[in-house]
Design an enzyme around this catalytic site. Structure first.
Site, PDB file in Angstrom:
ATOM      1  N   GLY A  45       0.843  -1.184   0.000  1.00  0.00           N
ATOM      2  CA  GLY A  45       0.000   0.000   0.000  1.00  0.00           C
ATOM      3  C   GLY A  45       0.879   1.236   0.000  1.00  0.00           C
ATOM      4  CD  GLN A  50       3.415   6.049   2.768  1.00  0.00           C
ATOM      5  OE1 GLN A  50       2.464   5.471   2.283  1.00  0.00           O
ATOM      6  NE2 GLN A  50       4.413   5.398   3.350  1.00  0.00           N
ATOM      7  CB  CYS A  98       5.237   2.268   7.268  1.00  0.00           C
ATOM      8  SG  CYS A  98       4.726   3.794   6.467  1.00  0.00           S
ATOM      9  CG  LEU A  99       6.890   1.189   1.198  1.00  0.00           C
ATOM     10  CD1 LEU A  99       6.306   1.452  -0.177  1.00  0.00           C
ATOM     11  CD2 LEU A  99       8.091   0.251   1.087  1.00  0.00           C
ATOM     12  CG  HIS A 140      -0.390   1.107   7.443  1.00  0.00           C
ATOM     13  ND1 HIS A 140       0.576   0.777   8.360  1.00  0.00           N
ATOM     14  CD2 HIS A 140       0.224   1.940   6.547  1.00  0.00           C
ATOM     15  CE1 HIS A 140       1.707   1.398   8.046  1.00  0.00           C
ATOM     16  NE2 HIS A 140       1.521   2.096   6.942  1.00  0.00           N
ATOM     17  CD  GLU A 141      -0.947   2.272   2.820  1.00  0.00           C
ATOM     18  OE1 GLU A 141      -0.602   3.452   2.618  1.00  0.00           O
ATOM     19  OE2 GLU A 141      -0.143   1.397   3.178  1.00  0.00           O
ATOM     20  CG  HIS A 144       0.186   6.821   5.410  1.00  0.00           C
ATOM     21  ND1 HIS A 144       1.309   7.344   6.011  1.00  0.00           N
ATOM     22  CD2 HIS A 144       0.439   5.501   5.260  1.00  0.00           C
ATOM     23  CE1 HIS A 144       2.203   6.378   6.211  1.00  0.00           C
ATOM     24  NE2 HIS A 144       1.694   5.240   5.769  1.00  0.00           N
TER      25      HIS A 144
HETATM   26 NI    NI Z   1       2.652   3.377   5.714  1.00  0.00          NI
END
Ligand code: NI
Length: 185
Positions: A45, A50, A98-99, A140-141, A144
């Site tokens: 995701g 981000q 998480c990236l 999670h997304e 953000h």
């Molecule tokens: Ni993330």
């Protein structure tokens, strides 16, 4: 186009993202770039903040989790202006990454079921319920787009223990094999 992913510590990750209008210019390009950037980092995701766009947009491709949850095999979705309407069910632990936090994985508690409304890439409205790992990725997304990060769900003690690690991530003192922009560099 592959964008550098913003690291923890960048203010864009802490902003409440803005709605996207139907007339948003080059939306499809931005969606394509989000997927491309996500795949380059082997993520499941990625949210627009981000990559530096403070917009209520995130993409998901749950395929890597299809061994654990078969319905994720073809779960490739775009979520625009998403709103979690309800969160239900027992809170359960799942190991999240998480990236924006390379090499960090932590167990996080979240409710097991959600009801969410959103627009897809064609601006068709949907309201759906998700559970299990699917719900988890969406939660999670979605966070953000609200300026929230998975480490916010950890206990204060756990966060204190991670302080140095988080500091290193924001400074770029971490090995990473995809393109990133470190906030404190
Ligand atoms: Ni993330």
């Amino acid at each position: 186009m592959i964008y550098p992913i913003l690291s923890y510590g960048n203010n864009v990750l802490r902003a409440v993202a803005k709605d996207i209008g139907k007339d948003y210019k080059d939306l499809q390009k931005l969606i394509d770039d989000l997927f491309e950037t996500m795949y380059a980092g082997n993520g499941v995701g990625l949210a627009a903040p981000q990559i530096g766009f403070s917009l209520r947009l995130f993409v998901i491709d749950g395929n890597p989790y299809s061994k654990d949850e078969p319905k994720l095999k073809d779960f490739k979705r775009v979520f625009i202006n998403a709103e979690i309407v309800e969160e239900n069910g027992k809170k359960w632990l799942f190991n999240e990454g998480c990236l924006s936090f390379p090499k960090l994985r932590e167990d996080v508690y979240r409710p097991s079921e959600i009801k969410i409304s959103y627009y897809d890439e064609n601006f068709n409205f949907h309201q759906e319920c998700f559970d299990g790992i699917t719900a988890r990725i969406v939660q999670h997304e979605y966070d953000h787009t609200r300026g929230k990060l998975f480490v916010d769900h950890l206990s204060p003690l756990k966060r204190r223990l991670l302080k140095r690690k988080l500091n290193d991530i924001s400074k770029g003192n971490v090995d990473v094999d995809y393109k990133m922009k470190f906030s404190a560099k």
